[in-house]
Design an enzyme around this catalytic site. Structure first.
Site, short mmCIF file in Angstrom:
data_model
loop_
_atom_site.label_atom_id
_atom_site.label_comp_id
_atom_site.label_asym_id
_atom_site.label_seq_id
_atom_site.Cartn_x
_atom_site.Cartn_y
_atom_site.Cartn_z
N ARG A 78 1.30 -1.20 -0.01
CA ARG A 78 -0.40 0.07 0.00
C ARG A 78 1.09 1.68 -0.39
NH1 ARG A 78 -4.56 2.35 4.39
NH2 ARG A 78 -2.00 2.27 5.94
N HIS A 203 -14.81 3.58 1.20
CA HIS A 203 -14.14 3.39 1.12
C HIS A 203 -13.80 1.46 2.19
CE1 HIS A 203 -9.61 2.10 1.76
NE2 HIS A 203 -9.36 2.04 0.38
N GLU A 232 -10.75 -7.44 4.24
CA GLU A 232 -9.17 -7.82 3.71
C GLU A 232 -8.08 -8.01 4.25
OE1 GLU A 232 -7.21 -6.33 0.00
OE2 GLU A 232 -8.54 -4.89 0.89
N HIS A 266 -13.71 -8.58 -1.11
CA HIS A 266 -13.04 -9.54 -0.61
C HIS A 266 -13.28 -10.49 0.19
CE1 HIS A 266 -10.00 -7.19 -2.46
NE2 HIS A 266 -10.17 -6.42 -1.78
N ASP A 317 -9.56 -6.10 -9.42
CA ASP A 317 -8.62 -5.77 -7.91
C ASP A 317 -7.30 -5.10 -7.97
OD1 ASP A 317 -8.13 -4.24 -5.62
OD2 ASP A 317 -7.94 -6.10 -4.58
#
Length: 447
Positions: A78, A203, A232, A266, A317
């Site tokens: 990330r 989100h 997730e 997810h 994704d």
């Protein structure tokens, strides 16, 4: 009216020989019938419904081949993703999205749900004119001819109880009210577009507070598709339990979010109670097997969720892989590895997850190639090295995107044998887009 004749058509995963489809000028099917080969405008061989990519982050494609050799986990990945996001502006974002959508289209995706949160400049300042980033995505979809459901995303916090980090400022509208106002303005601007529609997303429970969720649920039209990342990572579950005494699924139930119009993405780390809540509410679960494997997220309980009543859809994704067949295969193979049993999802169920369930999750209708449905079709080769000898109904477990011959959106031919009709080659588009978006992707990722 346009007439298609299909030597073999898969409807609900069932092979039917000699099907004629009649399509009106708006791109919807008006008539479906079995008949011998007769005169038709377009003759096809083995045909399936176009694939619906229910979860995409187009700009993550810039990280393909850049982050796979260094180890780490989702959280390290990330950090690198944020560095790419900081390089985006409306111009290079449009170029990158055009290339990504082109790759999707030639791979058999006829619709995509773009989970979009890079709304503003890197410092959080809005673009002028308004909606520049969103309109760049819409222009990219129109340029290649793919259906786009723009899942415009609310993103307010940098974690539960934490302020936004500097690299997250571009994602936020400051408040749920600010996001709703921008969403309504964008919806008016996109009204009447045949290819682009506006959906919505929260989100995650990490980035949206319960009060903000309630405000959005009260202010968002009920017919709009709503998506959210859910469980997730185990850390998200731990943080949510510590802050609210609830799992992320329990938190969604507490604010009244669980409903058939909701899709959760997810859903990898769920309790038995979570699965029951999602199934009882008819919430769609969007699995992204290639991403979940690439990031080491884990294997989600897809079969258990389907048994509980949740439709299963599929998404690409992070776009490290763009291939609907590999997502279908990944869904079944993950289940086999965990359960030590074959056939957890029949080929027909895999095809439904990649097509009809994806379209439903995006608010695009039933997509069963019946009268009134959109005429979005994919023709698959059954004579290539991967597919020769396959039963038509088992193509989800043998074909790849390389076996896609022709792609039709609204009855119009948009791609053939890996190339856009009347457009540049997807690889050339991507080469240019990566140069523009990141200048040196390696330097962005490793610098």
């Amino acid at each position: 009216m346009t007439a298609f004749w299909c030597e073999s058509l898969l409807i609900d995963g069932v092979h039917i020989a000699g099907m004629r489809l009649e399509v009106d000028p708006a791109g919807r099917i008006t008539r479906v019938q079995v008949e011998p080969a007769k005169a038709a405008d377009i003759r096809l061989r083995t045909v399936v419904p176009g694939f619906g990519n229910a979860h995409s982050h187009a700009f993550h494609r810039a990280l393909r081949g850049q982050t796979h050799g260094d180890g780490g986990d989702f959280w390290l990945w990330r950090e690198r993703m944020y560095r790419v996001a900081a390089q985006l502006d409306p111009s290079n974002y449009q170029a990158l999205a055009t290339a990504v959508f082109a790759e999707m289209l030639v791979s058999g995706y006829t619709a995509v749900g773009e989970f979009h949160y890079v709304h503003h400049r890197a410092d959080g300042a809005p673009y002028e004119p308004a909606h520049a980033m969103e309109l760049a995505l819409a222009a990219a979809a129109r340029a290649v001819g793919i259906r786009l459901v723009l899942l415009d995303t609310l993103y307010l916090t940098g974690g539960i109880g934490r302020e936004l980090a500097p690299e997250q400022r571009a994602f936020s509208d400051g408040s749920a009210a600010g996001w709703l106002a921008r969403w309504q303005s964008l919806r008016a601007q996109l009204a009447g577009d045949d290819l682009v529609t506006l959906g919505a997303a929260l989100h995650s429970v990490r980035a949206v507070t319960p009060d903000a969720m309630r405000e959005v649920l009260a202010g968002l039209p009920r017919e709009v598709a709503l998506h959210i990342h859910l469980s997730e990572q185990p850390l998200e579950n731990r943080d949510c339990l510590a802050a609210y005494g609830l799992t992320p699924t329990g938190l969604l139930e507490s604010v009244g979010a669980l409903a058939p119009r909701l899709s959760v993405v997810h859903a990898t780390h769920l309790s038995d109670t979570d699965r029951a809540l999602l199934g009882d509410a008819g919430v769609t679960v969007v699995m992204c097997p290639t991403t979940e494997a690439d990031l080491g997220d884990g294997v989600g309980p897809a079969h258990a969720l389907a048994t509980a009543g949740s439709p299963i859809a599929l998404g690409s994704d992070q776009n490290a892989v763009i291939d609907p067949f590999l997502e279908m295969r990944g869904l079944e193979m993950g289940e086999r590895l965990v359960s030590k049993q074959r056939g957890r999802f029949a080929p027909a169920a895999l095809l439904a997850a990649a097509s009809t369930a994806g379209y439903a999750a995006l608010g695009l209708g039933r997509h069963r190639l019946q009268p009134g449905d959109l005429c979005d079709l994919v023709e698959i080769s059954t004579t290539g090295v991967r597919t020769v000898g396959s039963l038509a109904g088992q193509l989800p477990l043998t074909a790849t995107a390389s076996d896609v011959l022709r792609v039709f959106v609204g009855g119009r031919l948009v791609a053939e044998c890996g190339q856009l009709i009347g457009g540049e080659r997807p690889a050339a588009l991507m080469t240019d887009a990566l140069a523009r978006a990141c200048k040196s992707t390696t330097r962005v990722v490793q610098g």
